[in-house]
Design a protein around this motif. Structure first.
Motif, short mmCIF file in Angstrom:
data_model
loop_
_atom_site.label_atom_id
_atom_site.label_comp_id
_atom_site.label_asym_id
_atom_site.label_seq_id
_atom_site.Cartn_x
_atom_site.Cartn_y
_atom_site.Cartn_z
N GLU A 54 0.90 -1.07 0.12
CA GLU A 54 -0.03 0.03 0.02
C GLU A 54 0.68 1.37 0.00
O GLU A 54 0.61 2.29 0.66
N LEU A 55 1.96 1.27 -0.90
CA LEU A 55 2.84 2.36 -0.94
C LEU A 55 2.13 3.48 -1.40
O LEU A 55 2.47 5.01 -1.04
N LEU A 56 1.06 3.61 -2.16
CA LEU A 56 0.28 4.68 -2.78
C LEU A 56 -1.10 4.78 -2.44
O LEU A 56 -1.78 5.43 -3.07
N THR A 63 7.34 2.81 -12.92
CA THR A 63 6.66 4.10 -13.15
C THR A 63 6.06 4.66 -11.81
O THR A 63 6.13 5.52 -11.17
N ALA A 64 5.38 3.47 -11.05
CA ALA A 64 4.74 3.89 -9.99
C ALA A 64 5.66 4.20 -8.87
O ALA A 64 5.19 5.07 -7.87
N PHE A 65 6.86 3.70 -8.86
CA PHE A 65 7.88 4.03 -7.85
C PHE A 65 7.99 5.84 -7.77
O PHE A 65 8.17 6.59 -6.82
N ALA A 114 8.98 9.16 -1.85
CA ALA A 114 10.56 8.99 -1.93
C ALA A 114 11.23 9.32 -3.00
O ALA A 114 12.34 9.57 -2.81
N ALA A 115 10.48 9.45 -3.96
CA ALA A 115 11.12 10.06 -5.07
C ALA A 115 10.79 11.59 -5.66
O ALA A 115 10.73 12.15 -6.49
N ARG A 116 10.24 12.35 -4.47
CA ARG A 116 9.74 13.67 -4.28
C ARG A 116 10.73 14.72 -5.09
O ARG A 116 10.38 15.81 -5.60
N LEU A 117 12.05 14.45 -4.78
CA LEU A 117 13.00 15.28 -5.52
C LEU A 117 13.83 14.76 -6.95
O LEU A 117 14.68 15.39 -7.10
N MET A 118 13.03 13.94 -7.53
CA MET A 118 13.36 13.43 -8.97
C MET A 118 12.32 14.02 -9.88
O MET A 118 11.16 13.88 -9.47
N THR A 119 12.82 14.80 -10.67
CA THR A 119 11.99 15.40 -11.79
C THR A 119 12.78 15.61 -12.99
O THR A 119 13.82 15.95 -12.80
N GLY A 120 11.94 15.88 -14.13
CA GLY A 120 12.76 15.96 -15.42
C GLY A 120 13.30 15.00 -16.14
O GLY A 120 14.15 15.20 -16.96
#
Length: 261
Positions: free
Chosen positions: A9-11, A235-237, A242-248
């Protein structure tokens, strides 16, 4: 060997839109399965009445609370989906855009010979539609969110028979970067996912695609094809905090194919 989609239930509590499921071999379906396995609530679209019998059972399988048609050639359909999401949920956490199209005579010929109308159609469906969906999603992502689109290695390197779609995907990847810069201050992340060659219905329109699949297995470090579930989980990860500072990013899910000359 395909990787399993492990339920966790990560999301949980997240709500998202999946656009581009055609059947149970679609990359968008792999994404829907993964997001649902991670606890997200989904809205799903189908192309038209002909496609609905293939998509509707899949939407039921993932418990989609919204199922609506989206043919980008019909004005107002995608806007109607976002209106429904606003009325039903009032917010949105992620969008998966898994749509690309080029007329057969345009895709099958040389880039230098592409007719203007074929070029415009290719760019409209394959690139501008993602920008438009980002604009529609922005006001619903009140607490931030993540936008995803699907690209391919042919955007960066010349892949035989990929032709004008490589040009469209290059534009799409550039759009991802600009959208990430513009929407980042609102906490909205934007990514392009670049799967390796996957045997989908859309890919079957590429000439000599079977040879490309064989080359992928032979050349990639993993020595196997990725599955739609491999793509979905990756994609879901990226939708998780936890991936909040990954973009672009352009995230390759291709068994390492893109690193080999």
């Amino acid at each position: 060997m395909s990787s399993p989609v492990v339920k966790a239930e990560l999301l949980k509590g997240k709500k998202g839109l999946i656009v581009g499921i055609a059947n149970d071999r679609s990359i968008a379906w792999g994404c829907a399965r993964a997001f649902r396995a991670f606890g997200a609530e989904l809205a799903v679209t189908y192309l038209n009445d002909k496609a609905k019998p293939y998509v509707e059972p899949l939407a039921h399988e993932v418990g989609a609370s919204i199922l609506m048609p989206v043919d980008l050639a019909i004005p107002g359909q995608i806007e109607a989906v976002f209106d429904r999401i606003e009325r039903t949920w009032g917010e949105l956490d992620f969008v998966v855009h898994s749509i690309a199209f080029s007329p057969k005579d345009t895709l099958g010929g040389r880039v230098v010979d592409v007719p203007r109308d074929g070029f415009l159609t290719t760019m409209d469906i394959s690139c501008w539609s993602f920008i438009h969906m980002a604009r529609l999603a922005e006001p619903l992502m009140k607490n931030g969110g993540t936008l995803f689109t699907m690209t391919y290695y042919g955007s960066q390197m010349v892949v035989e028979n990929y032709n004008i779609m490589g040009v469209a995907k290059a534009a799409l990847e550039s759009a991802v970067r600009y959208l990430a810069a513009e929407l980042g201050p609102k906490g909205i992340r934007v990514h392009a996912i670049s799967p390796g060659a996957v045997a989908t219905r859309a890919a079957s329109g590429i000439p000599e695609f079977d040879e490309l699949l064989e080359k992928t297995i032979r050349k990639s470090p993993a020595r196997e094809l990725v599955s739609i579930d491999d793509v979905g989980v990756a994609t879901a990860f990226l939708a998780h905090d936890a991936a909040r500072l990954m973009t672009g990013q352009v995230l390759y899910v291709d068994g390492g194919y893109h690193i080999i000359d």
